[in-house]
Design an enzyme around this catalytic site. Structure first.
Site, short mmCIF file in Angstrom:
data_model
loop_
_atom_site.label_atom_id
_atom_site.label_comp_id
_atom_site.label_asym_id
_atom_site.label_seq_id
_atom_site.Cartn_x
_atom_site.Cartn_y
_atom_site.Cartn_z
N ALA A 15 3.14 -40.54 10.65
CA ALA A 15 3.56 -39.32 9.95
C ALA A 15 5.02 -38.99 10.24
CB ALA A 15 2.66 -38.16 10.35
N ARG A 21 11.10 -39.91 -1.56
CA ARG A 21 10.76 -39.90 -2.99
C ARG A 21 10.10 -38.59 -3.44
NH1 ARG A 21 7.87 -45.68 -2.34
NH2 ARG A 21 7.85 -44.92 -0.18
N THR A 87 7.40 -48.47 9.76
CA THR A 87 6.02 -48.24 10.19
C THR A 87 5.70 -49.05 11.45
OG1 THR A 87 5.40 -49.92 8.57
CG2 THR A 87 5.10 -47.63 7.91
N ASP A 111 0.12 -40.50 4.58
CA ASP A 111 0.28 -40.21 3.16
C ASP A 111 -0.78 -40.91 2.30
OD1 ASP A 111 1.17 -42.82 3.42
OD2 ASP A 111 2.98 -42.54 2.21
N ASN A 178 -1.93 -53.65 -0.09
CA ASN A 178 -2.23 -53.16 1.26
C ASN A 178 -2.35 -51.65 1.17
OD1 ASN A 178 -2.06 -52.36 3.97
ND2 ASN A 178 0.18 -52.62 4.01
N ARG A 341 -5.94 -7.14 -3.89
CA ARG A 341 -5.04 -7.60 -2.82
C ARG A 341 -5.75 -7.52 -1.47
NH1 ARG A 341 -0.23 -3.90 -3.91
NH2 ARG A 341 0.51 -4.86 -1.98
N TYR A 374 -4.59 2.34 -9.67
CA TYR A 374 -4.11 1.72 -8.43
C TYR A 374 -4.80 2.42 -7.27
CZ TYR A 374 -1.49 0.58 -4.32
OH TYR A 374 -1.16 0.17 -3.06
C1 UD1 Z 1 3.50 -48.72 3.27
C2 UD1 Z 1 3.27 -50.21 3.59
C3 UD1 Z 1 2.82 -50.90 2.31
C4 UD1 Z 1 1.56 -50.26 1.79
C5 UD1 Z 1 1.74 -48.76 1.61
C6 UD1 Z 1 0.40 -48.13 1.33
C7 UD1 Z 1 4.83 -50.85 5.36
C8 UD1 Z 1 6.10 -51.54 5.68
N1 UD1 Z 1 4.51 -50.80 4.08
O1 UD1 Z 1 4.54 -48.67 2.31
O2 UD1 Z 1 2.58 -52.29 2.56
O3 UD1 Z 1 1.17 -50.86 0.56
O4 UD1 Z 1 2.29 -48.16 2.80
O5 UD1 Z 1 0.49 -46.76 0.99
O6 UD1 Z 1 4.13 -50.42 6.25
N2 UD1 Z 1 6.24 -43.75 8.59
C9 UD1 Z 1 6.51 -43.53 9.92
N3 UD1 Z 1 7.70 -43.98 10.42
C10 UD1 Z 1 8.60 -44.63 9.66
C11 UD1 Z 1 8.31 -44.87 8.30
C12 UD1 Z 1 7.11 -44.43 7.79
O7 UD1 Z 1 5.70 -42.92 10.62
O8 UD1 Z 1 9.65 -45.01 10.19
C13 UD1 Z 1 4.98 -43.22 8.02
C14 UD1 Z 1 5.21 -42.32 6.84
O9 UD1 Z 1 5.32 -40.97 7.26
C15 UD1 Z 1 3.98 -42.56 5.99
C16 UD1 Z 1 3.55 -43.97 6.34
O10 UD1 Z 1 4.21 -44.29 7.54
O11 UD1 Z 1 2.94 -41.65 6.31
C17 UD1 Z 1 3.93 -44.98 5.26
O12 UD1 Z 1 5.34 -44.95 5.08
P1 UD1 Z 1 5.99 -45.13 3.63
O13 UD1 Z 1 7.46 -45.10 3.80
O14 UD1 Z 1 5.39 -44.23 2.67
O15 UD1 Z 1 5.55 -46.64 3.32
P2 UD1 Z 1 5.31 -47.31 1.91
O16 UD1 Z 1 6.61 -47.71 1.34
O17 UD1 Z 1 4.42 -46.49 1.09
CA CA Z 2 3.56 -44.49 1.30
#
Ligand code: UD1
Ligand code: CA
Length: 489
Positions: A15, A21, A87, A111, A178, A341, A374
């Site tokens: 998280a 985006r 990640t 997410d 994935n 309210r 009221y």
């Molecule tokens: C990621 C996966 C992708 C997968 C997708 C599924 C990786 C590299 N890619 O892509 O293969 O199909 O999720 O929804 O893992 N986060 C951190 N630290 C960071 C970056 C992200 O904790 O430095 C957390 C974000 O808050 C989020 C989750 O990891 O909750 C996924 O990150 P996000 O940047 O949305 O990855 P995707 O591009 O969706």
């Molecule tokens: Ca994502």
């Protein structure tokens, strides 16, 4: 005892990302669907697995996110990610907090809010059965844009995961994605995560690279496919946010329908996951039942009604109205077009009618405020009836004051109650009264001067107007009438 390593479970929730985006000042994982933050849904699903430890990794707006996590799941350990992005780095930081841990590590994305506990249990079961070093939750989707693709080897095994931005044309065409959810054995994960680099399109440490590294180390990586691809939806932008909200809502509506609620139009009915409906409740189109709202049996809600943190009693009716933190008694009726309210308490069989606003108002059993009123900072006893246009003047520019109205008080139309003021039991008030002084029980309160008619005023003071012409015509007709009567005599 947790001697059985296979049965041990720790959960890591990712998280820390900003969620660029989303184009939002609010961190992505705190955006809400179904009345709960995205990360709140993930934590709730994880909790049902009873892990021995849950670690959430935060960074962007870390205090806000940590606070939300502490509220949603107080036992959660919060770990900060440093300035190395990705990640993979997030998992590496979480593992530092799990240094002494051996067993399965379930990694969830903050997410990806729609996965159900059953799907995760099935993922764990598949992982343990195959004794895999890692098992990836995959899904086959129509539009794989943005997701990492699961690349299979010739034998059909999982070879690696390639991110959309790093994929070549053939890889882009792969529809198996994935889901961002995995189980790992702690030791091999710890070993391989340290070897992940940042040589990719985004310059990040990808968790997904661990899959390839495990395979290179001759370990088993499996994939389990999500039974419902829609549940694997990752929320990266507001379009996906609304899509996730719709899917979750459809699930919630269906659940209450199966529990015995009549919900006429699922598409325009929004029910938070925290609300409850008893059997034989009817919900009409365009209605939102939000937060901790509870609706008792036989109540009819809607159409076009919003209830936030409300309690609706048995058989009550709420039509085309908006209510927050209100208690609506059994058999009571609200609306159409009422605004309740916080602090409104409507007694059993009471009524808050058309174009009525209430706030901090305790309205007794069978009491009615039917039209254009009221009522704020007021207490009404039993069997009270306020005439149309009643106003409690509760604010004198300095402070709020209460209006206290006893049992069986019947107030005339268009009264103003200038608080603080008390009306005794059984009292009455005349039409148009401005009640500035307490009224004793059983008294009739009148505050309006007797009516005086000034004959001929309009013709004299507004000559030439349509009103003067009408008055003149009425006067000649009356005079002609009087003349005829004179002749008849
Ligand atoms: C990621 C996966 C992708 C997968 C997708 C599924 C990786 C590299 N890619 O892509 O293969 O199909 O999720 O929804 O893992 N986060 C951190 N630290 C960071 C970056 C992200 O904790 O430095 C957390 C974000 O808050 C989020 C989750 O990891 O909750 C996924 O990150 P996000 O940047 O949305 O990855 P995707 O591009 O969706
Ligand atoms: Ca994502």
């Amino acid at each position: 005892m947790s001697d059985n390593i296979d049965a041990r479970l720790a959960v890591i929730v990712l998280a820390a990302g900003q969620g660029t985006r989303m184009r939002s000042s609010l961190p992505k994982v705190l955006h809400r669907i179904g009345g709960r933050s995205l990360v709140g849904h993930v934590l709730e699903t994880a909790r049902a697995l009873s892990p021995e430890r849950t670690v959430v990794v935060v960074r962007h707006e870390r205090d806000l996110v940590a606070e939300a996590i502490a509220e949603a799941a107080p036992d959660t350990i919060v770990v900060d990610q440093d300035d190395i992005p990705g990640t993979g780095r997030a998992v590496e930081m979480a593992l530092a907090d799990l240094a002494d841990y051996e067993g399965d590590v379930l990694v969830l994305s903050g997410d990806v809010p729609l996965l159900e506990t059953g799907t995760l249990q099935e993922l764990l079961r598949a992982h343990r059965e195959r004794r895999a070093a890692a098992t990836v939750l995959s899904a086959t989707v129509d539009d794989a844009t943005g997701y990492g693709r699961v690349i299979r080897d010739d034998a059909g095994g999982v070879a690696r995961i390639v991110e959309h931005k790093d994929a070549d044309e053939a890889e882009i065409a792969v529809s198996e994605i994935n889901a961002g959810v995995y189980v790992f054995q702690a030791s091999p994960l710890r070993e391989q995560i340290a070897r992940v680099g940042t040589a990719n399109a985004q310059g990040e440490k990808y968790l997904t690279d661990v899959v390839r590294l495990l395979r290179e180390a001759q370990l088993t990586v499996a994939a389990a496919s999500a039974p419902d691809a829609a549940a694997a939806l990752g929320v990266n932008d507001r379009v996906q946010l609304s899509e996730a909200a719709r899917i979750l809502n459809a699930r919630t509506v269906r659940r209450w329908q199966l529990e015995g609620a009549t919900i006429l139009d699922p598409a325009t009915t929004w029910i938070d996951v925290t609300a409850t409906l008893a059997p034989d409740v009817t919900v009409l189109p365009g209605t939102q039942i939000l937060r901790a709202t509870t609706v008792a049996a036989g109540a009819v809600i809607g159409p076009d009604t919003s209830l936030v943190d409300c309690e609706v009693g048995e058989g009550a009716t709420v039509r085309r109205s908006d209510a927050t933190l209100a208690v609506i008694g059994a058999g009571a009726t609200v609306g159409p077009f009422a605004y309740l309210r916080p602090g409104t308490q409507l007694g059993a069989d009471g009524k808050i009618g058309t174009f009525v606003e209430t706030k901090n108002a305790v309205i007794g059993e069978g009491s009615k405020v039917p039209h254009l009123s009221y009522v704020g900072d007021a207490t009404l006893g039993r069997g009270v009836n306020l005439g149309a246009g009643a106003i409690t003047a509760n604010y004198d520019d300095l402070a709020k004051h209460r209006t206290e109205i006893g049992d069986e008080v019947h107030a005339g139309s268009h009264n103003v109650f200038v608080a603080p003021v008390r009306i005794g039991d059984g009292a009455k008030t005349g039409a148009g009264a401005v009640i500035r002084k307490d009224v004793p029980a059983g008294a009739l309160a009148l505050s309006v001067a007797p009516q005086r008619n000034v004959e001929g005023w309009v013709e004299k003071n507004r000559p030439g107007t349509a009103a003067a012409d009408a008055a003149a015509a009425a006067r000649s007709a009356q005079e002609a009438d009087n003349g005829a009567q004179e002749e008849d005599r």
